[in-house]
Design a protein around this motif. Structure first.
Motif, mmCIF file in Angstrom:
data_model
loop_
_atom_site.group_PDB
_atom_site.id
_atom_site.type_symbol
_atom_site.label_atom_id
_atom_site.label_comp_id
_atom_site.label_asym_id
_atom_site.label_seq_id
_atom_site.Cartn_x
_atom_site.Cartn_y
_atom_site.Cartn_z
ATOM 1 N N ARG A 92 59.575 49.076 67.291
ATOM 2 C CA ARG A 92 58.898 49.873 68.309
ATOM 3 C C ARG A 92 57.830 50.775 67.714
ATOM 4 N N GLY A 93 56.977 50.196 66.910
ATOM 5 C CA GLY A 93 55.858 50.950 66.352
ATOM 6 C C GLY A 93 54.881 51.413 67.408
ATOM 7 N N ASP A 94 54.898 50.779 68.585
ATOM 8 C CA ASP A 94 53.980 51.181 69.659
ATOM 9 C C ASP A 94 54.306 52.553 70.213
ATOM 10 N N CYS A 95 55.489 53.084 69.926
ATOM 11 C CA CYS A 95 55.891 54.404 70.437
ATOM 12 C C CYS A 95 55.638 55.519 69.436
ATOM 13 N N LEU A 96 54.972 55.220 68.320
ATOM 14 C CA LEU A 96 54.737 56.231 67.291
ATOM 15 C C LEU A 96 53.496 57.069 67.605
ATOM 16 N N SER A 97 53.382 57.550 68.821
ATOM 17 C CA SER A 97 52.256 58.395 69.229
ATOM 18 C C SER A 97 52.593 59.007 70.571
ATOM 19 N N VAL A 98 51.828 60.040 70.946
ATOM 20 C CA VAL A 98 51.997 60.619 72.273
ATOM 21 C C VAL A 98 51.633 59.578 73.328
ATOM 22 N N GLN A 99 50.551 58.848 73.083
ATOM 23 C CA GLN A 99 50.130 57.818 74.037
ATOM 24 C C GLN A 99 51.215 56.759 74.194
ATOM 25 N N GLY A 100 51.791 56.303 73.095
ATOM 26 C CA GLY A 100 52.814 55.265 73.160
ATOM 27 C C GLY A 100 54.071 55.737 73.864
ATOM 28 N N LEU A 101 54.508 56.972 73.560
ATOM 29 C CA LEU A 101 55.696 57.491 74.215
ATOM 30 C C LEU A 101 55.414 57.740 75.699
ATOM 31 N N ALA A 102 54.205 58.193 76.011
ATOM 32 C CA ALA A 102 53.848 58.414 77.412
ATOM 33 C C ALA A 102 53.847 57.098 78.180
#
Length: 789
Positions: A166-176
């Motif tokens: 889940r590297g796509d969640c390693l940011s505010v944008q990804g978690l949002a």
């Protein structure tokens, strides 16, 4: 990764508390916990401005400051901070305030001068682990405003422990994106203004391979203010993300990385010469990193270079020579997409860690580079001033689209729940997955570029299930369709082999399928080993070519803990490179050391020897029904004269022997254990059950003592005796070997035990004697054996 709740809510703001959001994310497959932005919030601390400073009459290192605290008046505060100056805005703790750690601020006398409060550092407010002076606030701070309100300390941190997929969640944008999908809410992306291009200065960029680096975007910004500093809001957001403020340009790249998920790097443009290239390291190249570590680039590492050599370790860390500093007025921003395989293992090899490497190893969106560069340019011009140049972009304009087929039948089969087609499409659309209906009723899904973890049908089904809600899927028994199998009676299961060894006093161990080079060169130098591109440690740099390497390591581990008597075995796969092809061989191996039996009163202690473990090996192989033979042989890891090649039915089956003294010295072993290793093919064979006639008549035994040359193996004598003995010879075994003490080493005495029997009658003495005579004659002709009187 840490993300501020307030920052997250700027992107997506569900009507739920932070705890409820965390619980929803956990149910959606992300592990996290909630923690406050400040462990112990300060109370009654406001923004203060130093109006005047006078020397302390009784202390040379202290000064008396008059501070404007807004509605709280103009308190006089004694301060010893070196950076205290007129006009400075800093946190001011008023009398009655409480600081982290329970420190209470009161009016006090400091060396004869009354102090009516305290000017605070970031450490004293619990915002930093150490501070060199007062916390300097921006000029925009309003005097008298509570510091908690100014810095937005009424916040909570979502501390995520993400799985590697889940590297796509390693940011505010990804978690949002994830929160928006779970709550079915729209995403509010911040509006980024494209920088106005004022000059045409740029660096030419070349990519050696688009596999290593699919996209590279860069931009030069001139005229930066070297005295600019990072604003409070950015420093505070970085702090809550676990990143310390370093330099405005570095802080901007870190901010964009946390916000959008794109790691970036800032080079001092005046230190970059010629063409910027992304290429593999050449033999002999070195690089000094930002952490002042000098590394040798001996493994074809991926680099960012210019005409003078390496600028940085791609995707991991920049070089010290091109770093921005307090005098930087021109910056070259790099925004690139380095491949996961290209950067994997670099950190472990050179013992470095970085937030950028952490993200590139897990995959970065290949469509994000230009957007991130524009965001960094906007922030740089806003904070440091300057003029932007054109963007240089090299690589693929669009990544290869990923399509995955999703069948309704498979969805129902794996989830156990009938989900309406319309709902499936709605759920996946929340993840920006577009579905196209096929004639068969299945869907063809197009996966967004930032989801590197969605590549097969089961991945999409998992997404449907977690968005649908695991708690909505009822728990009920399902009918399993198992095709009945009929195992062959000629095959023996691994469980039976393991049970046999355990019953004979052995213990099973399980090791990693890797070994260190030193162990490989000592045990199996004749095998071409397979090196790992990304070893977890130097002691696990090769795929194992023998199970002995793991057994010896386990033996040493236990021996260091005062376990002296051991019988260890392991079953597993060994690997070898044969003419460029990887060959895997299943084997079973064992190691024995110490005494034959545990300490007891009935039998004297005796060290385990070759014949003890040979008996266990025979017990393993004899169920095959094929002839078992042990032939004296040489093995690079085993002791000469105490080594045998094992054959089963004439085919090689494995090795047995004591470890070679040379190998024991090379590996610094305290003793030489006994070892065996068998091919699993030989162990898996089983004798087909067949009925046989039991003789009602007695057997006849004859002992035959022979003088034979000392180099004749006993196994050869038994084999020839069985061939010459005829149908009535049931068994031929060696029961005694004798060598004279007169110094004659050319001959030895070997005694054979011969058993004769017939199923239909009792054999006569003449028949038995005739058979023994034939055996003796054959042994004489074959090996020069003579019957000993």
């Amino acid at each position: 990764m840490k993300v501020s709740e307030n920052w997250l809510r700027e992107w997506v703001n569900p009507q739920a508390s932070a705890q409820q959001i965390a619980e929803r994310l956990v149910m959606g497959g992300l592990e996290l916990e909630i923690e406050p932005a400040v462990a112990e919030p300060s109370q009654q601390v406001v923004v203060g401005r130093i109006v005047s400073i006078a020397p302390h009459p009784n202390a040379e290192r202290l000064r008396v400051c008059t501070v404007d605290a807004g509605a709280a008046g103009m308190p006089t505060i004694v301060c010893g901070a070196a950076n205290a100056r007129v006009g400075l805005l800093a946190p001011c703790a008023l009398p009655g305030a409480t600081l982290p750690g329970g420190v209470k601020i009161n009016v006090g006398d400091l060396r004869g001068v009354e102090s009516q409060g305290m000017l605070c550092s970031a450490k004293e407010l619990g915002l930093a682990e150490k501070s060199d002076g007062l916390m300097e606030l921006d000029a925009e701070a309003r005097v008298g405003q509570p510091i908690e309100q100014y810095l937005g300390l009424n916040d909570q941190i979502l501390n995520l422990e993400l799985t590697p997929n889940r590297g796509d969640c390693l940011s505010v944008q990804g978690l949002a994106r994830e929160v928006a999908a779970l709550y079915a809410l729209p995403l509010s992306r911040p509006r980024v203004k494209s920088a106005v291009v004022v000059h045409d200065q740029r660096f030419a960029v070349e990519l050696e391979s688009t596999t290593d680096c699919s996209n590279f975007s860069g931009r030069v910004i001139n005229g930066l203010n070297p005295k600019a500093h990072t604003p409070d809001w950015m420093r505070e957001r970085l702090r809550r993300s676990g990143i310390r403020s370093i330099h405005p340009l570095v802080d901007i790249t870190n901010y964009v990385m946390i916000e959008l998920g794109q790691p970036m790097h800032a080079y001092d443009a005046d230190k970059v010469k010629g063409t910027v290239r992304v290429r593999r390291a050449r033999p002999g190249e070195t690089l000094r990193l930002l952490n002042d570590a000098d590394i040798k680039l001996d493994h074809a590492e991926l680099l960012v270079t210019d005409d003078n050599g390496p600028l940085g370790l791609a995707g991991a860390m920049g070089g010290a020579a091109s770093a921005v500093s307090a005098t930087t007025t021109r910056v070259f921003f790099e925004s690139a997409c380095f491949g996961m395989q290209a950067v994997a293992g670099v950190g472990r090899r050179h013992k470095i860690t970085s937030d950028a490497l952490y993200r590139f190893e897990r995959g970065v969106d290949p469509e994000l580079q230009r957007a991130a560069l524009e965001r960094a340019s906007e922030l740089a011009i806003q904070i440091c001033g300057g003029e932007a140049g054109p963007i240089t972009h090299v690589g693929r304009t669009q990544p290869e689209p990923v399509h995955v087929r999703l069948r309704r039948s498979r969805l129902v089969q794996l989830t156990g729940q009938e989900i309406q087609a319309r709902e499936v499409e709605a759920l996946l659309s929340r993840l920006s997955i577009t579905l196209t209906q096929e004639d068969s009723g299945a869907w063809m899904a197009r996966v967004p570029s930032y989801r590197h973890d969605l590549r097969i049908e089961a991945d999409l089904i998992e997404e449907v299930a977690r968005l649908y809600g695991y708690d909505r899927i009822p728990a009920r028994p399902y009918a399993a369709q198992l095709a009945p199998s009929r195992p062959s009676e000629r095959q023996r299961s691994g469980a039976r082999v393991v049970d046999l060894l355990v019953a004979r006093g052995w213990q099973e161990v399980l090791n990693l399928a890797f070994e260190e080079r030193r162990m490989h060169e000592a045990l199996t130098p004749q095998i071409h080993a397979i090196p790992l591109d990304n070893p977890i440690a130097e002691t696990h740099s090769l795929m194992r070519s023998t199970l002995w390497s793991g057994l010896i390591a386990s033996w040493l581990h236990n021996r260091a803990r005062q376990v002296t008597r051991m019988r260890l075995f392991e079953s597993g796969v060994c690997f070898a490179d044969v003419d460029g092809h990887i060959v895997e061989t299943a084997r079973l191996a064992g190691l024995a050391s110490g005494t034959v039996a545990s300490r007891q009163w009935g039998v004297p202690a005796r060290a385990v020897d070759f014949y003890d473990i040979k008996a266990d090996v025979v017990a393993l192989l004899e169920t095959s029904g094929a002839p078992i033979a042990f032939h004296a042989a040489e093995h690079p890891a085993l002791h000469p004269g105490q080594t045998a090649r094992i054959t089963l039915g004439g085919e090689p089956a494995g090795w047995i022997g004591r470890l070679h003294p040379r190998v024991a010295r090379a590996l610094d072993l305290p003793e030489q254990p006994l070892l065996f290793e068998l091919d699993w093919t030989a162990l898996s064979q089983a004798r087909m059950p067949a009925p046989g006639q039991l003789s009602e008549f007695p057997s006849s035994r004859r002992d035959l003592s022979l003088m034979v040359p000392s180099d004749v193996p006993a196994q050869a004598l038994c084999d020839l005796a069985r061939q010459a003995g005829g149908v009535h010879l049931m068994r031929a075994n060696v029961f005694d070997v004798y060598r004279a003490d007169d110094g004659d080493a050319s001959a030895k005495s070997v005694s054979l035990e011969l058993h004769f029997q017939d199923a239909s009658r009792t054999l006569t003495l003449d028949e038995v004697d005739a058979a023994v005579a034939v055996i003796a004659q054959s042994l004489h002709q074959g090996f020069g054996a003579t019957v000993r009187a």
